[in-house]
Design an enzyme around this catalytic site. Structure first.
Site, PDB file in Angstrom:
ATOM      1  N   ARG A  90       0.827  -1.213   0.000  1.00 35.37           N
ATOM      2  CA  ARG A  90       0.000   0.000   0.000  1.00 35.37           C
ATOM      3  C   ARG A  90       0.861   1.263   0.000  1.00 35.37           C
ATOM      4  O   ARG A  90       0.496   2.274  -0.567  1.00 35.37           O
ATOM      5  CB  ARG A  90      -0.882  -0.024   1.251  1.00 35.37           C
ATOM      6  CG  ARG A  90      -2.074   0.908   1.218  1.00 35.37           C
ATOM      7  CD  ARG A  90      -2.848   0.899   2.550  1.00 35.37           C
ATOM      8  NE  ARG A  90      -2.801  -0.348   3.256  1.00 35.37           N
ATOM      9  CZ  ARG A  90      -3.759  -1.280   3.203  1.00 35.37           C
ATOM     10  NH1 ARG A  90      -4.842  -1.081   2.493  1.00 35.37           N
ATOM     11  NH2 ARG A  90      -3.632  -2.405   3.884  1.00 35.37           N
ATOM     12  N   CYS A 103      -5.358 -17.627  13.243  1.00 35.51           N
ATOM     13  CA  CYS A 103      -5.098 -16.894  14.486  1.00 35.51           C
ATOM     14  C   CYS A 103      -5.381 -17.838  15.656  1.00 35.51           C
ATOM     15  O   CYS A 103      -6.187 -18.745  15.522  1.00 35.51           O
ATOM     16  CB  CYS A 103      -6.032 -15.697  14.620  1.00 35.51           C
ATOM     17  SG  CYS A 103      -5.865 -14.493  13.302  1.00 35.51           S
ATOM     18  N   CYS A 107     -11.119 -12.507  16.794  1.00 33.40           N
ATOM     19  CA  CYS A 107     -11.739 -11.332  17.413  1.00 33.40           C
ATOM     20  C   CYS A 107     -13.003 -11.012  16.626  1.00 33.40           C
ATOM     21  O   CYS A 107     -12.988 -10.986  15.389  1.00 33.40           O
ATOM     22  CB  CYS A 107     -10.766 -10.156  17.373  1.00 33.40           C
ATOM     23  SG  CYS A 107      -9.118 -10.597  17.975  1.00 33.40           S
ATOM     24  N   CYS A 110     -12.785  -8.194  13.961  1.00 35.25           N
ATOM     25  CA  CYS A 110     -11.583  -8.205  13.107  1.00 35.25           C
ATOM     26  C   CYS A 110     -11.848  -7.566  11.742  1.00 35.25           C
ATOM     27  O   CYS A 110     -12.829  -7.879  11.076  1.00 35.25           O
ATOM     28  CB  CYS A 110     -11.115  -9.637  12.907  1.00 35.25           C
ATOM     29  SG  CYS A 110      -9.716  -9.757  11.781  1.00 35.25           S
TER      30      CYS A 110
HETATM   31  S1  SF4 Z   1      -7.763  -8.909  14.972  1.00 35.48           S
HETATM   32 FE1  SF4 Z   1      -8.133 -10.408  13.320  1.00 35.48          FE
HETATM   33  S2  SF4 Z   1      -6.091 -10.923  12.582  1.00 35.48           S
HETATM   34 FE2  SF4 Z   1      -5.826  -9.994  14.611  1.00 35.48          FE
HETATM   35  S3  SF4 Z   1      -5.859 -11.748  16.066  1.00 35.48           S
HETATM   36 FE3  SF4 Z   1      -7.937 -10.933  15.955  1.00 35.48          FE
HETATM   37  S4  SF4 Z   1      -8.895 -12.241  14.386  1.00 35.48           S
HETATM   38 FE4  SF4 Z   1      -6.697 -12.473  14.112  1.00 35.48          FE
END
Ligand code: SF4
Length: 350
Positions: A90, A103, A107, A110
């Site tokens: 980018r 992961c 989250c 995310c």
């Molecule tokens: S924010 Fe997204 S990429 Fe980062 S640990 Fe959480 S799920 Fe994984």
């Protein structure tokens, strides 16, 4: 007590993190977006608290099935800047290298939720070689940000290969890892993983933490293993409704990180990922929080409040500026941490 290892949606009921009556809803969410919690995260959750800030980050909810008009599958425009698999280019002087989309946790807010946890889970060897070759061929690339997914899910042997290869590219000065693992799965930060990060070039690790309760003694031990190896540590935090949109919570988080030798780096305004409207606060509210941290904690404890402009136009600071033009005789008005305005002289003639 929950069992160790990774918890998927069917385990959440037996761990008392989700009522049995919500399993169908959770299963529908899991059909769209990956679900996983580590034992360390599950142990932090208070099942009796319906507003638990740890549960809210990791336990899926039916609200994720509601997509707001402004939300996007690729909120920060990664695809637009991805010339080959595993690379996002980018900005001229740096690239993202994404060796995996796995992961240790997923989250719920995310910004890459449409890709994390999906297949193919890792870049295969030929694709990884092509990504290295892309970097080798471009002397303007000064920094490689190894992200994902979470690169710390890779075996130390794979991490060693990545670090050694980047270390040998003469124009690369900085190798930066973005990871949630030291906070959500601290036992993954083994001596072998730390050893895998050893390089001649500068290696930075940026950890993702959102709430002071995440900073457990086990997390401190993991961060200490990294800092004792001479690795500078930074953090990023996502500003999240009901989780950390509170000056006292942010203060405790940033003080806690600094006390663990982690410099708060970015406070992200939450991205427009699909099904995440319930996590977002407005920019004005975020600016009020950023302003309230001024004077309340030292500069060491202050991250930069940033927004990734939707569509891939880059990351920009959005905290309010304390200096504004329009003072007397062409001067400036400057606001102190208590909100009082002060005059500052006009700029010198060029
Ligand atoms: S924010 Fe997204 S990429 Fe980062 S640990 Fe959480 S799920 Fe994984």
């Amino acid at each position: 007590m929950v069992r160790t290892g990774t918890l998927r949606e069917q385990d959440l009921v037996s761990a008392r993190l989700v009522e049995a009556g919500r399993l169908a809803e959770i299963t529908r969410v899991a059909g769209k977006f990956a679900v996983a919690l580590t034992a360390d995260v599950a142990e932090l959750i208070d099942p009796a608290n319906p507003a638990d800030p740890i549960a809210a980050q990791f336990v899926p909810s039916g609200a994720e099935l509601e997509v707001a008009d402004e939300e996007r599958a690729d909120p920060i425009g990664d695809a637009r800047w991805s010339p080959i698999p595993g690379i996002v280019h980018r900005y001229p002087d740096r690239v993202l290298l994404k060796p995996t989309v796995l992961c240790p946790v997923y989250c719920r807010f995310c910004f890459r939720r449409e890709v994390v946890g999906k297949r193919p889970a890792v870049l295969d060897q030929p694709a990884l070689e092509r990504a290295f070759e892309y970097i080798r061929q471009r002397p303007e690339i000064w920094e490689v940000i190894v992200t994902g997914g979470d690169p710390f899910v890779l075996a130390p042997r794979r991490l060693t290969e990545i670090v050694r290869t980047l270390d040998q590219i003469p124009h690369i000065a900085v190798i930066r890892f973005h990871t949630r693992a030291p906070v959500v799965d601290p036992r993954r930060v083994t001596p072998a993983l730390v050893e895998a990060l050893a390089a001649e070039k500068a290696v930075y690790v940026v950890v993702h933490a959102n709430h002071p309760r995440e900073l457990t003694p086990r997390v401190r031990e993991a961060l200490t293993r990294l800092s004792r190896a001479g690795i500078p540590l930074l953090s990023q935090t996502v500003l999240l409704r009901g989780i950390n949109d509170d000056a006292a919570v942010l203060e405790a988080l940033f003080r806690g990180l600094v006390a663990m030798r982690v410099k708060p780096y970015y406070l992200h305004h939450a991205d427009l990922a699909r099904g995440t409207a319930h996590f977002r606060i407005g920019i004005a509210a975020g600016q009020r929080l950023a302003r309230s941290l001024r004077g309340r904690v030292s500069g060491l404890c202050q991250p930069t409040y940033v927004l990734d402009i939707p569509g891939g136009y880059g990351k920009v600071p959005i905290a309010p500026c304390a200096a504004s033009a329009g003072g007397e005789a062409g001067g400036w008005n400057v606001e102190d941490p208590a909100g009082v305005q002060h005059a500052y002289p006009a700029d010198p003639e060029d």
